[in-house]
Enzyme design. Structure first.
Site, mmCIF file in Angstrom:
data_model
loop_
_atom_site.group_PDB
_atom_site.id
_atom_site.type_symbol
_atom_site.label_atom_id
_atom_site.label_comp_id
_atom_site.label_asym_id
_atom_site.label_seq_id
_atom_site.Cartn_x
_atom_site.Cartn_y
_atom_site.Cartn_z
ATOM 1 N N ASN A 90 0.840 -1.194 0.000
ATOM 2 C CA ASN A 90 0.000 0.000 0.000
ATOM 3 C C ASN A 90 0.880 1.251 0.000
ATOM 4 O O ASN A 90 2.079 1.186 0.272
ATOM 5 C CB ASN A 90 -0.916 -0.036 1.226
ATOM 6 N N ASN A 131 1.478 3.487 2.006
ATOM 7 C CA ASN A 131 2.163 3.885 3.234
ATOM 8 C C ASN A 131 3.143 2.827 3.734
ATOM 9 O O ASN A 131 3.652 2.951 4.848
ATOM 10 C CB ASN A 131 1.137 4.191 4.334
ATOM 11 N N LYS A 132 3.413 1.793 2.936
ATOM 12 C CA LYS A 132 4.299 0.732 3.395
ATOM 13 C C LYS A 132 5.766 1.092 3.100
ATOM 14 O O LYS A 132 6.078 2.109 2.465
ATOM 15 C CB LYS A 132 3.937 -0.583 2.720
ATOM 16 N N VAL A 133 6.696 0.229 3.546
ATOM 17 C CA VAL A 133 8.133 0.483 3.374
ATOM 18 C C VAL A 133 8.459 0.691 1.901
ATOM 19 O O VAL A 133 9.202 1.600 1.530
ATOM 20 C CB VAL A 133 8.962 -0.676 3.955
ATOM 21 N N ILE A 134 7.942 -0.189 1.039
ATOM 22 C CA ILE A 134 7.942 0.080 -0.400
ATOM 23 C C ILE A 134 6.500 0.005 -0.870
ATOM 24 O O ILE A 134 5.661 -0.650 -0.245
ATOM 25 C CB ILE A 134 8.824 -0.890 -1.207
#
Length: 389
Positions: free
Chosen positions: A216, A218-221
């Site tokens: 998503n 807002n995730k790390v990638i």
């Protein structure tokens, strides 16, 4: 709020030292590599939907990074978990053990599969499922017949267990896996938040039958929206790809489908973003570890509990978290920081406090309730430009 302002302002000042002036989001994506070029390449190739070379490349990159033998890309993490539970053998009317302290996607996915949620407590040190609570529940409520586990209270089969690595902090997954093996319960790891997190040298998501990841925004990638099923089982991987591509039997021109399935395949455009993000992932993880170090040193000096990676594990520090003294302090902190343009948020409301899941069986959730009142997330993006002193 004025009673807390002297305590909270230094936290605001620290985040501005790390991230600069202006509004500071909780977690923003960073596109400073080949993202635009790979998207242009996709557009030029005309392969922008669920068929394209970047999908396969992204899957291969993810398998190599996590150490899983196979990876199957999906449109989002919830879709990955939905299919993953079905692949693990969850059938309509079964029960799935999980944690009430989680994002709602975990519970929604098992509901899509027709299962009933049963909640066990978490550890305060990891925010993830407690193997001690799991064992206590199994001993008290489960009987085993013909290699399967059944809930003595409901009579239903317990088909799977879904722990989550909360905010990227690895839970005590080895102990959970051992219990699942002992009771004949399929382990499906919700590793949506833990890309780049390890137990020893082993990546989260590689301890059970399969696991799911999320990409998503807002995730790390990020791939904008996207998810992944990872597994070491070749048959499960083949079935995952079949089920996420409408169960169409390969043929040059005929449309033959052999089961009711899902249109869950990741588009090539999203996978192109993912390939570029994978190139930056090691750097992102290094920077996020440094941000967590700075937070940790600050909160140690302030006497505030900062959620660190448990001993023997490595966290990706997707979202940094602190534990405050009370619900009143938590609410004052959220009000003060957000008013200052520093985005913070509470941990999720327990699933048992939502209308859809309020009647689910649980074990009392003592730690979950305690944490719900006290845990907040801090800005955790990869900072742009210099990190500061």
């Amino acid at each position: 709020m004025s009673d807390y302002s002297d305590k909270f302002q230094p936290i605001v000042d620290l985040t501005r030292t790390i991230y600069g002036e202006g509004f500071i989001p909780l977690h923003r994506p960073v596109f400073d590599g080949n993202e635009k070029q790979y998207l242009i390449d996709c557009i030029d190739s005309n392969f922008v939907s669920s068929v394209g070379a970047r999908v396969t490349e992204f899957e291969q990159r993810m398998a190599a990074f996590t150490g899983a033998k196979y990876a199957v890309a999906t449109v989002n993490g919830t879709a990955a978990l939905h299919v993953g539970l079905m692949l693990a053998g969850v059938e309509r009317g079964d029960e799935v053990l999980s944690q009430a302290l989680t994002f709602i996607a975990t519970c929604n996915a098992l509901t899509y599969a027709g299962a009933h949620a049963v909640f066990v407590d978490v550890d305060r040190e990891t925010l993830g499922m407690s193997p001690d609570a799991l064992r206590s529940f199994l001993v008290a409520h489960v009987t085993r017949k013909n290699g399967h586990a059944f809930n003595k209270q409901t009579g239903r089969r317990i088909a799977a267990c879904v722990p989550m690595h909360t905010f990227g902090l690895p839970c005590r997954i080895e102990a959970i896996a051992a219990l699942c093996d002992e009771y004949g319960i399929a382990l499906v790891e919700d590793a949506a938040e833990s890309l780049g997190s390890y137990v020893g040298s082993r990546h989260t998501g590689t301890f059970g039958k399969l696991a799911t990841l999320s990409f998503n925004g807002n995730k790390v990638i990020t791939t904008g929206g996207g998810g992944m099923i990872i597994t070491d089982d070749e048959d499960l991987a083949k079935r995952a790809k079949h089920m996420t591509t409408t169960a169409k039997i390969p043929h040059p021109y005929e449309f033959v489908h052999d089961m009711t399935a899902y249109n869950y395949r990741m588009p090539n455009l999203n996978a192109a973003l993912g390939c570029a993000q994978m190139e930056a992932l090691p750097r992102f993880l290094e920077i996020k570890a440094d941000v967590a170090r700075r937070y940790g040193e600050f909160f140690d000096a302030e006497g505030v509990t900062f959620m660190r990676s448990p001993a023997g594990t490595t966290s990706n520090y997707w979202l940094n978290a602190i534990v405050l003294d009370s619900l009143a302090e938590r609410d004052a902190f959220l009000e003060y920081t957000n008013a200052q343009g520093v985005m913070t948020r509470p941990i999720w409301r327990l699933m048992t406090r939502l209308e859809m899941y309020k009647d689910c069986q649980h074990d009392g959730l003592e730690n979950s309730r305690w944490l719900e009142d006290r845990v907040v997330n801090l800005p955790s993006s990869v900072p742009g430009g210099a990190m500061g002193a």
